[in-house]
Write a protein that holds these residues in place. Sequence first.
Motif, PDB file in Angstrom:
ATOM      1  N   ALA A 106       4.626  23.790 -17.260  1.00  0.00           N
ATOM      2  CA  ALA A 106       4.750  23.276 -18.552  1.00  0.00           C
ATOM      3  C   ALA A 106       6.118  22.640 -18.669  1.00  0.00           C
ATOM      4  N   VAL A 107       7.019  23.040 -17.907  1.00  0.00           N
ATOM      5  CA  VAL A 107       8.519  22.279 -17.800  1.00  0.00           C
ATOM      6  C   VAL A 107       8.293  21.064 -17.392  1.00  0.00           C
ATOM      7  N   LYS A 108       7.410  21.043 -16.085  1.00  0.00           N
ATOM      8  CA  LYS A 108       7.226  19.747 -15.505  1.00  0.00           C
ATOM      9  C   LYS A 108       6.533  18.652 -16.318  1.00  0.00           C
ATOM     10  N   LEU A 109       5.405  19.089 -16.929  1.00  0.00           N
ATOM     11  CA  LEU A 109       4.776  18.097 -17.875  1.00  0.00           C
ATOM     12  C   LEU A 109       5.691  17.514 -18.727  1.00  0.00           C
ATOM     13  N   ARG A 110       6.627  18.732 -19.347  1.00  0.00           N
ATOM     14  CA  ARG A 110       7.371  18.267 -20.660  1.00  0.00           C
ATOM     15  C   ARG A 110       8.494  17.082 -19.939  1.00  0.00           C
ATOM     16  N   ARG A 111       8.857  17.505 -18.740  1.00  0.00           N
ATOM     17  CA  ARG A 111       9.996  16.538 -18.095  1.00  0.00           C
ATOM     18  C   ARG A 111       9.304  15.300 -18.015  1.00  0.00           C
ATOM     19  N   LEU A 112       8.184  15.177 -17.421  1.00  0.00           N
ATOM     20  CA  LEU A 112       7.518  14.013 -17.109  1.00  0.00           C
ATOM     21  C   LEU A 112       7.418  13.126 -18.469  1.00  0.00           C
ATOM     22  N   GLU A 113       6.681  13.950 -19.457  1.00  0.00           N
ATOM     23  CA  GLU A 113       6.673  13.026 -20.771  1.00  0.00           C
ATOM     24  C   GLU A 113       7.935  12.682 -21.301  1.00  0.00           C
ATOM     25  N   ALA A 114       9.121  13.418 -21.093  1.00  0.00           N
ATOM     26  CA  ALA A 114      10.253  12.784 -21.486  1.00  0.00           C
ATOM     27  C   ALA A 114      10.883  11.554 -20.418  1.00  0.00           C
ATOM     28  N   LYS A 115      10.086  11.246 -19.618  1.00  0.00           N
ATOM     29  CA  LYS A 115      10.750  10.369 -18.347  1.00  0.00           C
ATOM     30  C   LYS A 115      11.941  10.787 -17.706  1.00  0.00           C
ATOM     31  N   LEU A 116      12.178  11.881 -17.559  1.00  0.00           N
ATOM     32  CA  LEU A 116      13.120  12.566 -16.875  1.00  0.00           C
ATOM     33  C   LEU A 116      13.038  12.724 -15.301  1.00  0.00           C
ATOM     34  N   SER A 117      13.969  12.579 -14.492  1.00  0.00           N
ATOM     35  CA  SER A 117      13.730  12.875 -13.099  1.00  0.00           C
ATOM     36  C   SER A 117      14.414  14.614 -13.068  1.00  0.00           C
ATOM     37  N   GLN A 118      13.864  15.319 -12.010  1.00  0.00           N
ATOM     38  CA  GLN A 118      14.121  16.734 -11.888  1.00  0.00           C
ATOM     39  C   GLN A 118      15.724  16.682 -12.144  1.00  0.00           C
ATOM     40  N   GLU A 119      16.545  15.641 -11.214  1.00  0.00           N
ATOM     41  CA  GLU A 119      18.019  15.948 -11.411  1.00  0.00           C
ATOM     42  C   GLU A 119      18.563  15.552 -12.712  1.00  0.00           C
ATOM     43  N   GLU A 120      18.057  14.643 -13.677  1.00  0.00           N
ATOM     44  CA  GLU A 120      18.266  14.436 -15.094  1.00  0.00           C
ATOM     45  C   GLU A 120      18.373  15.596 -15.793  1.00  0.00           C
ATOM     46  N   LEU A 121      17.190  16.282 -15.666  1.00  0.00           N
ATOM     47  CA  LEU A 121      16.716  17.621 -16.340  1.00  0.00           C
ATOM     48  C   LEU A 121      17.620  18.685 -16.082  1.00  0.00           C
ATOM     49  N   ALA A 122      17.799  18.657 -14.825  1.00  0.00           N
ATOM     50  CA  ALA A 122      18.735  19.821 -14.248  1.00  0.00           C
ATOM     51  C   ALA A 122      20.241  19.489 -14.785  1.00  0.00           C
ATOM     52  N   GLU A 123      20.606  18.447 -14.921  1.00  0.00           N
ATOM     53  CA  GLU A 123      21.960  18.379 -15.317  1.00  0.00           C
ATOM     54  C   GLU A 123      21.968  18.448 -16.803  1.00  0.00           C
ATOM     55  N   LYS A 124      20.938  17.856 -17.572  1.00  0.00           N
ATOM     56  CA  LYS A 124      21.074  18.214 -18.996  1.00  0.00           C
ATOM     57  C   LYS A 124      20.875  19.801 -19.260  1.00  0.00           C
ATOM     58  N   ALA A 125      20.517  20.541 -18.468  1.00  0.00           N
ATOM     59  CA  ALA A 125      19.896  22.131 -18.557  1.00  0.00           C
ATOM     60  C   ALA A 125      21.203  22.856 -17.801  1.00  0.00           C
ATOM     61  N   ASP A 126      22.122  22.056 -17.432  1.00  0.00           N
ATOM     62  CA  ASP A 126      23.507  22.780 -16.733  1.00  0.00           C
ATOM     63  C   ASP A 126      22.992  23.776 -15.587  1.00  0.00           C
ATOM     64  N   MET A 127      21.856  23.203 -14.685  1.00  0.00           N
ATOM     65  CA  MET A 127      21.470  24.128 -13.522  1.00  0.00           C
ATOM     66  C   MET A 127      21.377  23.048 -12.386  1.00  0.00           C
ATOM     67  N   LEU A 128      21.096  23.631 -11.059  1.00  0.00           N
ATOM     68  CA  LEU A 128      21.003  22.776  -9.910  1.00  0.00           C
ATOM     69  C   LEU A 128      19.747  22.326  -9.875  1.00  0.00           C
ATOM     70  N   GLY A 129      19.533  21.208  -9.326  1.00  0.00           N
ATOM     71  CA  GLY A 129      18.164  20.588  -9.142  1.00  0.00           C
ATOM     72  C   GLY A 129      17.291  21.288  -8.118  1.00  0.00           C
ATOM     73  N   SER A 130      17.992  21.806  -7.388  1.00  0.00           N
ATOM     74  CA  SER A 130      17.016  22.975  -6.164  1.00  0.00           C
ATOM     75  C   SER A 130      16.690  24.109  -7.118  1.00  0.00           C
ATOM     76  N   ALA A 131      17.139  24.460  -8.127  1.00  0.00           N
ATOM     77  CA  ALA A 131      16.948  25.687  -9.030  1.00  0.00           C
ATOM     78  C   ALA A 131      15.708  25.264 -10.055  1.00  0.00           C
ATOM     79  N   LEU A 132      15.772  23.986 -10.593  1.00  0.00           N
ATOM     80  CA  LEU A 132      14.977  23.447 -11.421  1.00  0.00           C
ATOM     81  C   LEU A 132      13.574  23.288 -10.597  1.00  0.00           C
ATOM     82  N   GLY A 133      13.774  22.784  -9.364  1.00  0.00           N
ATOM     83  CA  GLY A 133      12.425  22.502  -8.513  1.00  0.00           C
ATOM     84  C   GLY A 133      11.768  23.805  -8.142  1.00  0.00           C
TER      85      GLY A 133
END
Length: 90
Positions: free
Chosen positions: A10-37
């Motif tokens: 669900a997170v990945k699909l919504r992220r792709l709909e928002a046209k965000l990279s994992q790194e961009e979403l991680a930064e906006k959510a105050d988390m590490l990119g590896s944690a989001l992955g």
Amino acid sequence: MTLEQAFGAAVKLRRLEAKLSQEELAEKADMLGSALGRLERGAVSTSLETVGRVAAALNTKPWALLWFAGQIQTGVRLEALEPPPHIAGD
């Protein structure tokens, strides 16, 4: 499919709909990119705090993201998904 995997999808699909990279979403959510992955792969359970931060970063409500994950977990075809029902106060 586990709930963790469904939530990650669900997170990945919504992220792709928002046209965000994992790194961009991680930064906006105050988390590490590896944690989001790991979250997107369903490799970890997450806290409600993280659900809230990810939802806010995706401009949605935590309940809507969890509802979407539930729809994915139950095998609803993505093309058939309806928007979540409106809840008074939202």
